[in-house]
Structure formats: C-alpha cells, structure tokens
Design a protein around this motif. Structure first.
Motif, PDB file in Angstrom:
ATOM      1  N   VAL A   1      -0.210 -35.639  45.325  1.00 48.19           N
ATOM      2  CA  VAL A   1       1.033 -34.918  45.621  1.00 48.19           C
ATOM      3  C   VAL A   1       1.257 -33.871  44.533  1.00 48.19           C
ATOM      4  O   VAL A   1       1.228 -34.192  43.340  1.00 48.19           O
ATOM      5  N   ALA A   2       1.473 -32.625  44.937  1.00 41.88           N
ATOM      6  CA  ALA A   2       1.688 -31.517  43.999  1.00 41.88           C
ATOM      7  C   ALA A   2       3.114 -30.998  44.141  1.00 41.88           C
ATOM      8  O   ALA A   2       3.554 -30.663  45.248  1.00 41.88           O
ATOM      9  N   LEU A   3       3.838 -30.959  43.030  1.00 33.56           N
ATOM     10  CA  LEU A   3       5.204 -30.434  42.988  1.00 33.56           C
ATOM     11  C   LEU A   3       5.194 -29.144  42.171  1.00 33.56           C
ATOM     12  O   LEU A   3       4.653 -29.119  41.060  1.00 33.56           O
ATOM     13  N   ARG A   4       5.788 -28.094  42.701  1.00 36.98           N
ATOM     14  CA  ARG A   4       5.782 -26.808  42.012  1.00 36.98           C
ATOM     15  C   ARG A   4       7.142 -26.552  41.365  1.00 36.98           C
ATOM     16  O   ARG A   4       8.170 -26.570  42.052  1.00 36.98           O
TER      17      ARG A   4
ATOM     18  N   ASP B   1     -12.361 -35.680  45.313  1.00 34.71           N
ATOM     19  CA  ASP B   1     -12.322 -35.327  46.737  1.00 34.71           C
ATOM     20  C   ASP B   1     -10.977 -35.662  47.361  1.00 34.71           C
ATOM     21  O   ASP B   1     -10.884 -35.865  48.579  1.00 34.71           O
ATOM     22  N   ALA B   2      -9.942 -35.744  46.557  1.00 39.32           N
ATOM     23  CA  ALA B   2      -8.636 -36.156  47.073  1.00 39.32           C
ATOM     24  C   ALA B   2      -7.994 -35.042  47.892  1.00 39.32           C
ATOM     25  O   ALA B   2      -8.157 -33.854  47.604  1.00 39.32           O
ATOM     26  N   ALA B   3      -7.251 -35.449  48.913  1.00 33.42           N
ATOM     27  CA  ALA B   3      -6.469 -34.493  49.706  1.00 33.42           C
ATOM     28  C   ALA B   3      -5.177 -34.180  48.960  1.00 33.42           C
ATOM     29  O   ALA B   3      -4.522 -35.074  48.423  1.00 33.42           O
ATOM     30  N   VAL B   4      -4.808 -32.913  48.919  1.00 33.89           N
ATOM     31  CA  VAL B   4      -3.626 -32.467  48.176  1.00 33.89           C
ATOM     32  C   VAL B   4      -2.494 -32.170  49.147  1.00 33.89           C
ATOM     33  O   VAL B   4      -2.659 -31.410  50.111  1.00 33.89           O
ATOM     34  N   GLU B   5      -1.350 -32.794  48.895  1.00 31.15           N
ATOM     35  CA  GLU B   5      -0.136 -32.521  49.673  1.00 31.15           C
ATOM     36  C   GLU B   5       0.872 -31.797  48.771  1.00 31.15           C
ATOM     37  O   GLU B   5       1.314 -32.344  47.769  1.00 31.15           O
ATOM     38  N   ARG B   6       1.206 -30.592  49.134  1.00 26.62           N
ATOM     39  CA  ARG B   6       2.161 -29.797  48.346  1.00 26.62           C
ATOM     40  C   ARG B   6       3.567 -29.986  48.913  1.00 26.62           C
ATOM     41  O   ARG B   6       3.777 -29.834  50.122  1.00 26.62           O
ATOM     42  N   ILE B   7       4.498 -30.312  48.044  1.00 23.66           N
ATOM     43  CA  ILE B   7       5.892 -30.510  48.446  1.00 23.66           C
ATOM     44  C   ILE B   7       6.714 -29.346  47.901  1.00 23.66           C
ATOM     45  O   ILE B   7       6.703 -29.075  46.694  1.00 23.66           O
ATOM     46  N   ALA B   8       7.408 -28.652  48.785  1.00 23.71           N
ATOM     47  CA  ALA B   8       8.243 -27.517  48.398  1.00 23.71           C
ATOM     48  C   ALA B   8       9.715 -27.931  48.419  1.00 23.71           C
ATOM     49  O   ALA B   8      10.092 -28.881  49.129  1.00 23.71           O
TER      50      ALA B   8
END
Length: 481
Positions: free
Chosen positions: A38-41, A259-266
């Motif tokens: 999980v990516a938080l910007r 190889d992880a899938a990245v989920e970006r949360i806006a």
C-alpha cells in the motif's frame, strides 16, 4: 525387532516431512505477504488532514492484510501535533512502514525528518534532502539563535582528530527565551530517541534540530541516517526485498516485495475538505463572514439569508480553529475588533471605536496562530488588508443606513403625512376625505366643503388632521378684493 525399528524410523521420517511441508512458514512465520504493498502519497504541509489520511490509510492496509506500507513524501514540514499523531501510528503499526522521499527534488524537512526517522525503513530518491528540523514558534526572538563563534569553547568540542567540529551535544548559549529553549530541547530529545530506536545516526538528529542541519540523499546514506537510495518505487521494493524488519511489538518480519502488487491510496473528499479547512486564512475569513452575517441579520431581522449564511460560516470557522493550534486570545481580539468596527458605523465616536477595532483586529490576527510552521502562518499584509476591507465595508453599510434614515418614509401610517387628498363628504357626523385611495375621517381648523383639496399634517388614531389647500387664483381674488 529390526523390522519394528525400521517401521518406527520410517514413521518418524514421514511425520518430519509432514510437519515440514505443512508448516512452510515455520522459519518464515512472520514473513510479510508479497501480494500487496500500500502506497500513501504525502505532498505539502503536514497538518490535521495529513494525519487523518495516514491513519485511515494504515487502517485500510491492516484490513487488507498488506505486507508493507510505503509513505511517499515531499513536505516542507508542518504541525508538531499532526506529526506526532503520524509517528504514533507508525510506532504502533503491525505492518512494516517505509518512508520514501520522492521524486527527485523532493524534501523531508522539519516534521518530515521526524517521520522518516520513525519509519522502519527510511529511503530517499537521488537529488532529495532531509533535515532542518528546528522547531519554530511565534514570538521566537530574532527567529532563531545567534550564530556561534568559530573558537567559542561553549559551542564546540574536540573531535576525534582534535578539531572543533562536533557541536551536537555542545552547551547552548543563553537565548533569552526559556520557552523556545524548552521546545528545542524537547524536539531534540524526541528525534534522538527515534534515531536510537531505529539504529540511525543520532548525532545528525541532534544537529538537525539545534542547527537546522540538512543532508542530501547520498550523504544521508553514508552517514547512516537512511537505509536505501532508490530511483523510484519499483526500485525501492526491489532493494528492500528479503530485508528483515523488527516491529515495535517485537515481531520480526522478512519482506517479500520484489514482485508485490502496489495499491496507491489517494486522499478522498473528506481529506480534501479537511485540508481546505486547515487553512488558517480561510478560517479567519469564514469567521468574519459569520460575524458580519449575524450582525446584519440582527439589525435587519426577517431577511434570513445573512443570518443563516453567517451562522454556517461561523460554525465552520470554529471547527477549523479546533483543528489548528489556535491561540484563543487572538480569536477574542479579532471578535472584539470586528465588534468595535461595527459599533463605529452607528455610534458617534469620531473614529475612536473604528481605529481601536482595526488595532484589535490586527493584533488578534498576529496572535491567532501558535506556530509559524510552513503553510500555517497568517501573513501580516493579509491581516491588515482584511481589517481595512472590513472597516471599509462596515463604513459603507453605516453610511447607507444613515442616508436611508434621512429619506422620506414611503409606506405605513407615517407616509400619510404631507399627502394630498380630496374632501368627499361633509356632514354633521364629521368630514371624510379620499387620501391615497382610502377614505379617512378628517378634521381641519376651518370649514371644509366637498371637493376641497387638503394636505395631511398629522394623525390621531384613525383621524387625519388636515389643512385646506387654497388654489393660487383664490388667493389672488382675495387680495384684490
């Protein structure tokens, strides 16, 4: 006997294989799932909206059983309270958290440095920087401490090679501000404790607070401040793949992120609204609109719109204030200033109330915020401009009201005075005249006759006091006779 022993050995061997295959995670029991990152910007100033966004993002990552949370950051700093909320979330997280300063040209200044130090993995992109973590509060004398002299023994100590270079733990010269010294010492101890927790360079942490020191990405990596320099998020995940992370709960997690899938949360609509409301300038404008709207509603009841709009704006402003580090003395001074400016429009004070209101408004605006964190200060020109605009608006409304009071009344009973009518009936019961399309009982000093033109000079209950209008030719005839 030997056959029984062989069968027992075979059984034990099968059981060993069964447990080995059935518990493939036995040696990797705490390994994070490689299925999701999980990516938080975080961009811009760190405030209440940022803390809310991070808290919700981490909660969502926990609910989705993510293996890693990456906080991509580019910030000039922000509020101490919001920063500490984020750090508490990081320290209590059951999921490893990596803070990544990106893209190139980004920074993790002030509050961003604390968050970077608190994270399980600290990473930066090339051409980024961190540091300058000195706390700044309103009223700080001279905006900081005076520079140290080159040979001042009070501010230097011998280094390993005998040079006076290490100033991290040097005694501080008196600053004349005990409160700022306490804030600085608290900040330095806090950042140093985070450095010790994560095994990072504590000396730079001290210098970042006391001397506003900064480092580039390569310097931070060489100095042990960060763990990784990566060109982008994909490169970061590849570099930290297989790394072992010890969480604050004591659990040890081995990352599997290549190889992880990245989920970006806006940020969602709630965070965007909180971000807008966290602007102290907007909160101040809403407060003034609320005060003026309620004032106009009280002075001109029945209109409705100013009162409703003013109440909504005032409540929203108060909600915004409770999100921010507000000095309520400043809020009180602003309210008093607005009240004095309103009073100037209706009381003959010869400008004393108006000038006092402007002064109170400006001083209250200066005292309003308890911090000068980037993005949360209120510029003096904005405060003065808002005070002058408010004063001009109030004077314009007051002048309009004064002119309106001098105008002739055009409706109601008072509008009948000076009206002209025609006598319609004269009898023993009294006289009646048609005035403004209505039949009124009238009395006059002299006799009246049907058809006479009369002018209303007064009102008593439902009776009009009138005087007969003498036509010009009748006056000429009387003078010639």
């Amino acid at each position: 006997m030997h056959a029984a022993m062989r069968r027992l050995g075979t059984l034990l061997f099968l059981l060993f294989l069964l447990f080995g295959l059935g518990l493939p995670a036995g040696g990797r029991a705490a390994e994070a799932p490689a299925a999701r990152v999980v990516a938080l910007r975080l961009d811009g100033v760190i405030g209440p909206a940022t803390a809310d966004f991070v808290s919700r993002g981490l909660a969502r990552a926990r609910s989705e059983n993510a293996g890693l949370v990456v906080i991509e950051m580019d910030t000039p700093g922000g509020l101490d309270a919001s920063m500490r909320v984020i750090i508490r979330e990081i320290l209590a997280s059951p999921i490893p958290i990596a803070t990544y300063v990106s893209p190139g040209g980004a920074r993790a200044a002030s509050a961003g440095t604390y968050i970077l130090y608190a994270s399980h993995i600290a990473a930066m992109a090339p051409a980024t920087n961190l540091g300058a973590a000195t706390p700044v509060a309103i009223g700080a004398p001279g905006g900081g401490k005076p520079p140290a002299k080159d040979n001042d023994p009070a501010t230097t100590r011998p280094g390993k090679d005998g040079d006076s270079a290490d100033k991290a733990a040097a005694p501080k010269a008196p600053r004349g501000d005990a409160m700022m010294a306490k804030i600085e010492n608290d900040a330095a101890a806090y950042l140093r404790s985070l450095a010790q927790l994560r095994g990072r360079d504590a000396d730079f942490a001290e210098r970042a607070v006391r001397e506003a020191a900064s480092l580039s990405a390569d310097e931070a990596l060489k100095g042990g401040v960060i763990d990784v320099v990566a060109s982008d998020l994909k490169d970061l995940l590849a570099r930290i793949d297989g790394r072992t992370v010890k969480l604050d709960s004591g659990n040890v997690v081995q990352l599997a992120t290549a190889d992880a899938a990245v989920e970006r949360i806006a940020p969602d609509w709630r965070n965007r609204i909180l971000s807008i409301l966290s602007n102290p300038q907007l909160a101040l404008v809403l407060m003034m609109i609320g005060i003026y709207g309620l004032f106009f509603e009280f002075t001109s009841p029945g209109f409705g719109v100013p009162g409703v709009a003013g109440l909504i704006c005032l409540l929203v402003a108060l909600y915004a204030f409770q999100l921010l580090p507000i000095n309520w003395t400043g809020v009180a001074l602003i309210a008093i200033g607005a009240t004095l400016m309103l009073a100037e429009a209706f009381l003959p004070s010869f400008g004393a109330l108006g000038v006092g209101g402007i002064v109170a408004f400006v001083v209250g605006g200066l005292f309003l915020m308890d911090t000068e964190a980037p993005g949360f200060g209120i510029p003096l020109p904005f405060i003065i401009g808002l005070a002058l605009v408010s004063a001009a608006l109030i004077l314009a409304v007051g002048s309009l009201a004064a002119r309106t009071r001098k105008q002739t009344v055009v409706s109601g009973r008072e509008a009948l005075v000076n009206s002209v009518g025609t006598v319609t009936v004269v009898s023993g019961d009294g006289s009646w005249a048609q005035v403004q399309g209505e039949s009124w009982r009238v009395t006059a000093p002299g006799p009246l006759a049907p058809g006479d033109r009369v002018r209303v000079v007064g009102i008593s209950g439902l009776t009009l006091h009138v005087e007969r209008i003498v036509p010009p030719h009748s006056a000429i005839e009387r003078s010639s006779s």
